[in-house]
Enzyme design. Sequence first.
Site: not given
Ligand code: GLV
Length: 328
Positions: A162, A242-244, A268, A273, A292, A294
């Site tokens: 990513i 955009i991870s956690r 995100d 959440e 999320h 994603g």
């Molecule tokens: O959050 C999305 C994933 O882990 O692919």
Amino acid sequence: MGGGELPGLLVNEIGGIHGILHGHVALLKKHFYLITMKEFLENRKHMSKKVQAIYLWWHKPIINRELLQSLPNLKVIANSGVGMDHLDLKLVASFGVKMANAPYAVSSSTADTGMALLLASARRLVEGYHVATSPGMEYSEADLLGVEVTGATVGIIGMGSIGYKIALRAKAFEMNILYHNRTRRKEQEEQAVGATYCEKIDSLLQQADFVMVVVSLTPQTHKLIGKREMELMKPTATLINISRGAVVDQEALVTALQTGVIRAAALDVTYPEPLPRDHTLLKLKNVIITPHLGIKTDKATYMVTEEAVENILAALNGLPIPSEVLPS
Ligand SMILES: O=CC(=O)O
């Protein structure tokens, strides 16, 4: 009951918030006898022997010791995304059950989400939307002045598939690219996107106008970006996650955003959440939050199911699993 000779695949539900999408059912049914959690719980004795694989959709069904103990023929658990932080990998492995994720399917859509947040925050898209859709709302030109993306520096923390796709996109936006990763990428790969390696996260944080967090959540990355790290960032910098959620110390982030330690954040992911209705992050003007999003495109969600099917079939046939995840 039916099911023929096809191996049983346990899924949380079909449709709904935590269920696989209806459009994927035909693909799964080609290879598996689908069993929903409801069917499983209603007829546990019969169903438990049939289940050979589980397909996790948005972390569901929840995998715990009790469920694992009740599935004597379970061989593999396939995830519909890349992050495996919701699964106790050691526990699953202790039952001799294999695990797989879907890193290839998600990389483009998640990188797009990261870039969308970067651009939206830089150009104040959400504030602009409110102005445009609230005729008569008072604002000054200065309220909507954004940050120029061309020529700005993005610092990517986590250069997996990513992160690399984000670098490709950032290059097209004529950005300077820094990255930090546990292992350095090959020189040709760095050159292809014009990315410069920062061995130390601190030096990336000090230089970046946009810090993009893309690492997986592990005990090592829990609250990786805390008060100290935010204080290293420029006061004009934006943090994009955009991870956690738990990779960023959310309390420290609230303070940093309220006191001008950093310019803005675009998230995100959060914890929990969704955030509770009265959470301070929801009240700050310099934050954009998405639920999320994603990987959520029609194509990527279908591709994760294809990737899961490949992984499950390999595991059931005793072949190497393309995206096997091992407990660390
Ligand atoms: O959050 C999305 C994933 O882990 O692919």
